[in-house]
Design a protein around this motif. Structure first.
Motif, PDB file in Angstrom:
ATOM      1  N   LEU A  22       3.423   6.150  -5.870  1.00  0.00           N
ATOM      2  CA  LEU A  22       3.479   6.183  -7.330  1.00  0.00           C
ATOM      3  C   LEU A  22       2.972   7.535  -7.837  1.00  0.00           C
ATOM      4  O   LEU A  22       1.936   8.025  -7.386  1.00  0.00           O
ATOM      5  N   PRO A  23       3.678   8.152  -8.776  1.00  0.00           N
ATOM      6  CA  PRO A  23       3.212   9.441  -9.309  1.00  0.00           C
ATOM      7  C   PRO A  23       1.780   9.383  -9.835  1.00  0.00           C
ATOM      8  O   PRO A  23       1.006  10.319  -9.627  1.00  0.00           O
ATOM      9  N   SER A  24       1.410   8.297 -10.488  1.00  0.00           N
ATOM     10  CA  SER A  24       0.046   8.195 -11.022  1.00  0.00           C
ATOM     11  C   SER A  24      -0.993   8.228  -9.895  1.00  0.00           C
ATOM     12  O   SER A  24      -2.052   8.846 -10.043  1.00  0.00           O
ATOM     13  N   TRP A  25      -0.707   7.582  -8.780  1.00  0.00           N
ATOM     14  CA  TRP A  25      -1.630   7.598  -7.647  1.00  0.00           C
ATOM     15  C   TRP A  25      -1.699   9.004  -7.053  1.00  0.00           C
ATOM     16  O   TRP A  25      -2.789   9.526  -6.788  1.00  0.00           O
ATOM     17  N   LEU A  26      -0.535   9.613  -6.854  1.00  0.00           N
ATOM     18  CA  LEU A  26      -0.491  10.956  -6.267  1.00  0.00           C
ATOM     19  C   LEU A  26      -1.219  11.971  -7.150  1.00  0.00           C
ATOM     20  O   LEU A  26      -2.002  12.790  -6.643  1.00  0.00           O
ATOM     21  N   VAL A  27      -0.978  11.918  -8.453  1.00  0.00           N
ATOM     22  CA  VAL A  27      -1.643  12.852  -9.363  1.00  0.00           C
ATOM     23  C   VAL A  27      -3.149  12.666  -9.295  1.00  0.00           C
ATOM     24  O   VAL A  27      -3.905  13.641  -9.268  1.00  0.00           O
ATOM     25  N   GLY A  28      -3.606  11.431  -9.240  1.00  0.00           N
ATOM     26  CA  GLY A  28      -5.040  11.165  -9.150  1.00  0.00           C
ATOM     27  C   GLY A  28      -5.660  11.738  -7.888  1.00  0.00           C
ATOM     28  O   GLY A  28      -6.733  12.341  -7.922  1.00  0.00           O
ATOM     29  N   ARG A  29      -4.991  11.546  -6.761  1.00  0.00           N
ATOM     30  CA  ARG A  29      -5.498  12.061  -5.487  1.00  0.00           C
ATOM     31  C   ARG A  29      -5.510  13.586  -5.477  1.00  0.00           C
ATOM     32  O   ARG A  29      -6.459  14.221  -5.018  1.00  0.00           O
ATOM     33  N   VAL A  30      -4.434  14.172  -5.972  1.00  0.00           N
ATOM     34  CA  VAL A  30      -4.334  15.631  -5.997  1.00  0.00           C
ATOM     35  C   VAL A  30      -5.373  16.202  -6.965  1.00  0.00           C
ATOM     36  O   VAL A  30      -6.028  17.206  -6.670  1.00  0.00           O
ATOM     37  N   LEU A  33       0.829  -1.201   0.000  1.00  0.00           N
ATOM     38  CA  LEU A  33       0.000   0.000   0.000  1.00  0.00           C
ATOM     39  C   LEU A  33       0.867   1.257   0.000  1.00  0.00           C
ATOM     40  O   LEU A  33       0.615   2.193  -0.762  1.00  0.00           O
ATOM     41  N   ALA A  34       1.885   1.277   0.844  1.00  0.00           N
ATOM     42  CA  ALA A  34       2.787   2.439   0.877  1.00  0.00           C
ATOM     43  C   ALA A  34       3.444   2.642  -0.483  1.00  0.00           C
ATOM     44  O   ALA A  34       3.618   3.776  -0.937  1.00  0.00           O
ATOM     45  N   HIS A  35       3.796   1.548  -1.141  1.00  0.00           N
ATOM     46  CA  HIS A  35       4.404   1.648  -2.471  1.00  0.00           C
ATOM     47  C   HIS A  35       3.422   2.287  -3.461  1.00  0.00           C
ATOM     48  O   HIS A  35       3.784   3.207  -4.197  1.00  0.00           O
TER      49      HIS A  35
END
Length: 150
Positions: free
Chosen positions: A11-19, A5-7
């Motif tokens: 991930l940039p794709s996960w971070l961009v989606g959340r942001v 989960l931490a990995h």
């Protein structure tokens, strides 16, 4: 060792989606003050840019399903923000144009979106904001198949 989960959460794709979800929510909240949604704002902006525009062409340019577009246009027309009239080039089609009230609403929506984005980007310096926007634009243009900016 990093958990799975931490990995994922690094991930940039996960971070961009959340942001992106947070940014959209802030703009949506701001536009709600006008009684509008993000899609309404997009329709107003596209109508301003391309109008008078055939209803079908508007839907294609925005990538909105025709059935969904009808609902958006009904709302905007009911609010007095745009008009659908027979297209002079093909009277079987509707041409969509902004009303003066629609132009004023578009101006207010743009200001609301700018304010929301300023709050969204407030943790960054002005230079970081410019850099982030440039990097996201490059990724977007590359993903969309267009040539990246240099």
């Amino acid at each position: 060792m990093t958990s799975a989960l931490a990995h994922i959460q690094t991930l940039p794709s996960w971070l961009v989606g959340r942001v992106a979800a947070r940014g959209r929510a802030l703009v949506a909240e701001a536009l709600a003050a006008e009684g509008l949604k993000l899609a309404h704002h997009a329709v107003l902006a596209a109508t301003d840019e391309y109008g008078p525009v055939a209803q079908a062409e508007l839907g294609r340019r925005l990538g909105i399903d025709p059935k969904d577009l009808v609902g958006l246009l009904n709302h905007l027309e009911g609010a007095g923000l745009l008009l659908r009239t027979p297209d002079p080039a093909d009277r079987r089609k509707n041409a969509v144009t902004l009303t003066p009230a629609g132009e004023a609403a578009l101006t207010r929506c743009a200001a609301l979106a700018e304010t929301a984005n300023a709050a969204f980007l407030s943790p960054l310096t002005p230079a970081e904001r410019e850099q982030l926007t440039a990097l996201l634009t490059r990724i977007h243009e590359t993903a969309a198949g267009s040539r990246p900016r240099s």
